[in-house]
Design a protein around this motif. Sequence first.
Motif, short mmCIF file in Angstrom:
data_model
loop_
_atom_site.label_atom_id
_atom_site.label_comp_id
_atom_site.label_asym_id
_atom_site.label_seq_id
_atom_site.Cartn_x
_atom_site.Cartn_y
_atom_site.Cartn_z
N VAL A 164 -3.63 4.14 -4.78
CA VAL A 164 -4.55 3.93 -3.67
C VAL A 164 -4.59 5.23 -2.87
CG1 VAL A 164 -4.25 1.43 -3.59
CG2 VAL A 164 -2.80 2.87 -2.16
N GLN A 216 0.83 -1.20 0.00
CA GLN A 216 0.00 0.00 0.00
C GLN A 216 0.87 1.25 0.00
OE1 GLN A 216 -2.17 1.17 3.73
NE2 GLN A 216 -3.92 0.50 2.50
N ASN A 269 2.17 2.60 -3.22
CA ASN A 269 1.19 2.99 -4.22
C ASN A 269 0.25 4.10 -3.77
OD1 ASN A 269 1.52 0.98 -6.59
ND2 ASN A 269 1.78 -0.22 -4.72
N CYS A 291 -4.98 -3.48 -4.86
CA CYS A 291 -3.68 -3.03 -5.34
C CYS A 291 -2.89 -4.22 -5.87
CB CYS A 291 -2.90 -2.35 -4.21
SG CYS A 291 -1.35 -1.60 -4.73
#
Length: 184
Positions: A39, A20, A23, A113
């Motif tokens: 994200v 996470q 991104n 993701c």
Amino acid sequence: MIDILISKSIKDLEGIILLQKKNLRSDLSINEIKEQGFVTVSHTLDDLQKMHHHEPNIIAKNGDDVIAYVLGMTEQSKNDIPRLVEMYESFDHIQYKGRPVSNYQYVVVGQVCVDKNYRGQGLFDRCYQAYKEYFKDRYEFAITEIASINLRSMKAHERIGFSTINTYTDQTDTEWNVVVWDWR
């Protein structure tokens, strides 16, 4: 070898957080956002543990590394994570097939993701298929929100069967699409 499975351990949740962080929209260039998607929400380990208490997540692993995930959130999650309250309450006002979303049994895709080194290999679709297989007997559909500027994500979600049921603009002037993947 890539395995698609449900999250089971703290290490799996930590792997989700690691992917996470790579991104997050706030940490990407304009070109990366446009070409690769992003994200928006950064979860803490505590957030993921609370969500996992209600439902697991679907993850893809290459060895010990989490290389993709689809988070599963239920209505009970809103009581554990205060920033989710507004989204869940909005479901009282969004209609789907003539009824408020809140009148259905649904699971929220908390986030999806795929590691950029594994994109374009069908992993998004494989993870979502596993998500559907895992949840379809308990929920009527999956629902999530996607920023309109996240074109890569919108196209990928539409490709597997999500359709937009509502669009709104939040207090930061970000336009969001509420999308549903009906499993009935």
